[in-house]
Design an enzyme around this catalytic site. Structure first.
Site, PDB file in Angstrom:
ATOM      1  N   LYS A 100       0.817  -1.210   0.000  1.00 34.80           N
ATOM      2  CA  LYS A 100       0.000   0.000   0.000  1.00 34.80           C
ATOM      3  C   LYS A 100       0.851   1.259   0.000  1.00 34.80           C
ATOM      4  CE  LYS A 100      -4.383  -1.835   1.179  1.00 34.80           C
ATOM      5  NZ  LYS A 100      -4.088  -3.231   1.546  1.00 34.80           N
TER       6      LYS A 100
HETATM    7  C1  LIG Z   1      -4.688  -4.384   0.953  1.00 38.69           C
HETATM    8  C2  LIG Z   1      -3.907  -5.648   0.956  1.00 38.69           C
HETATM    9  C3  LIG Z   1      -4.193  -6.726   0.089  1.00 38.69           C
HETATM   10  C4  LIG Z   1      -5.379  -6.717  -0.838  1.00 38.69           C
HETATM   11  O1  LIG Z   1      -5.198  -5.853  -1.929  1.00 38.69           O
HETATM   12  P1  LIG Z   1      -6.462  -5.300  -2.760  1.00 38.69           P
HETATM   13  O2  LIG Z   1      -5.880  -4.297  -3.687  1.00 38.69           O
HETATM   14  O3  LIG Z   1      -7.392  -4.702  -1.748  1.00 38.69           O
HETATM   15  O4  LIG Z   1      -7.060  -6.471  -3.458  1.00 38.69           O
HETATM   16  C5  LIG Z   1      -3.360  -7.835   0.097  1.00 38.69           C
HETATM   17  N1  LIG Z   1      -2.311  -7.911   0.948  1.00 38.69           N
HETATM   18  C6  LIG Z   1      -2.003  -6.912   1.802  1.00 38.69           C
HETATM   19  C7  LIG Z   1      -0.840  -7.066   2.719  1.00 38.69           C
HETATM   20  C8  LIG Z   1      -2.771  -5.743   1.845  1.00 38.69           C
HETATM   21  O5  LIG Z   1      -2.462  -4.771   2.705  1.00 38.69           O
END
Ligand SMILES: *Cc1c(COP(=O)(O)O)cnc(C)c1O
Length: 439
Positions: A113
């Protein structure tokens, strides 16, 4: 870039004018509640793909961003935004013969993120500074998103963040990450649940009085929601970079641990831009609305259930509508490009153990779900490691029976002093706080 709202078809009479990239970023969601989607996705020139293997991640990111945003941001400014936001690596690691892990956790908060949050913060800052305004971002967080957004915005001019988190309901590490940054980041400890935090944020956005008070101070309330188009774009960069690092380009199969489907959507955009991806695998945990959709053709939103890969505990993935849009609602075409399966916590834990014991590679629970997805559909390819295993110590250490070393950038916040403002879950309290701080 011109953008339309995914809701425009819901009501043919309501056809909002196309939005500029600036409007889409600053507003987050369209007036009709839909998500913004680009009207056109341009392809990259052939010579870009011919030289891709010798390009760095920032170089690739710049080329991709320039292709999408050349009408919106001058090259010089875009390069600066890329250099400041995509300033950590995303290495492709070989786990065993034909299976690779794309490590997306080398950013400041150890999860993928960081890509979206850092890029979005600088894009917002760029647009705000052009108009000499300020923006106050309010985010409700149950953990990870909040720290990525906060870190992304840290010290970025013209922006500050109020982070609302449920008191006593986030892990110790997460709380330290949220409450020790200082500077333009303020943590609000809410005496309630995550849902209370979300309600406070949503109510604040529609409060007319607050809006006026902020406007009088040349300030505005902004959202850093995961549906923001500026968080999606940088997530396509590392698909290109993973491909660049692959020696055998036939292995361009990507398995993505999916929750809100943002990461997957970014990959589909990369493919539209010309990246020769053979197959996507959308790996779900027990929150399997997308897997079910691919199998049955019916999409049913569900209440989320708690799992060990908790960032994927999403029952109603918001980016689903963007995927339908990209494929013009054609299920058969979606099935040609994407496969999907779901995996229980037991299977996830067993995969972490097996890969650690056989190949000495430590996966986090999210990466493990993606690994299982890849193994289900392909003998070769790339799975995404979306978070560092140290973020999930309590889950991973008992499974592998060994201590995990905590990276310095995470360890350093553990010894700092927590600073928060405590508030009740009553909206009036939150409103008073905001009104007092609108300057
Ligand atoms: C947010 C997140 C996901 C999922 O990703 P999306 O884009 O919401 O499908 C997977 N792994 C981690 C560690 C995350 O923080």
């Amino acid at each position: 870039m011109k953008l339309f709202s995914t809701n425009r078809k819901a009501d043919p009479k309501f056809l909002p004018p196309l939005a500029t990239f600036e409007k889409a970023v600053m507003q987050g969601l369209a007036e009709d509640g839909g998500l913004f989607m680009p009207t056109e996705i341009p392809t990259l020139p052939k010579d870009f793909f011919e030289k891709i293997s010798i390009l760095s991640l920032p170089e690739i990111s710049f080329e991709v961003a320039k292709t999408l945003l050349q009408e919106d941001i001058p090259e010089k400014d875009l390069r600066k935004i890329i250099d400041e936001s995509i300033n950590f690596d995303a290495p492709l690691k070989q786990v065993v013969e034909n299976i690779f892990s794309l490590e997306l956790f080398h950013g400041p908060t150890l999860a993928f993120k960081d890509f979206g949050a850092r890029f979005m913060a600088r894009i917002m800052s760029y647009f705000i500074n052009k108009s000499d305004k300020k923006i106050t971002i309010i985010v409700a967080t149950s953990g990870d998103t909040g720290s990525a957004v906060a870190s992304g915005v840290y010290n970025v001019p013209g922006i500050r963040v109020f982070l609302l988190y449920p008191s006593g309901k986030v892990s110790k590490i997460q709380e330290q990450q949220l409450t020790t940054m200082g500077g333009n980041i303020h943590a609000l400890e809410i005496d309630g649940t995550f849902d209370d935090c979300q309600r406070l944020v949503k109510t604040a956005f529609v409060d007319k009085e607050l809006k006026t008070i902020f406007a009088e101070n040349n300030d505005s309330l902004g959202s850093a929601n995961s549906i923001n188009i500026a968080r999606l774009i940088p997530q396509s960069f590392y698909y290109f970079y993973a491909y660049a690092q692959l020696k055998n380009k036939d292995y361009a199969v990507f398995s993505i641990p999916s929750g809100n489907l943002g990461n997957l959507t970014a990959g589909l955009i990369a493919k539209k831009m010309g990246l020769p991806i053979k197959k996507f695998i959308a790996a779900n945990n027990s929150n399997n609305s997308f897997t079910e959709y691919l199998h049955t053709g019916n999409f049913t939103a569900k209440a989320s259930v708690t799992t060990i890969s908790n960032a994927m505990d999403v029952g109603n993935p918001s980016n689903f509508v963007r995927i339908l849009e990209l494929y013009e609602n054609n299920l058969e075409k979606i099935r040609q490009d994407i496969s999907s399966a779901d995996f229980s916590d037991e299977k996830t834990a067993a995969a972490i153990k097996e890969v650690y014991e056989k190949y000495h590679y430590t996966m986090d629970p999210h990466g493990a779900v993606a690994y299982l997805g890849l193994k289900t559909f392909s003998p070769c390819g790339i799975f995404f490691e979306t978070a560092h295993p140290a973020k999930f110590l309590d889950v991973v250490e008992p499974i592998i029976g060994t201590k995990i070393q905590i990276p310095e950038r995470l360890a350093s916040c553990l010894t700092k002093t927590k600073v928060t403002t405590k508030l009740s879950k009553e909206f009036q309290d939150f409103k008073n706080f905001l009104a007092k701080n609108a300057k």
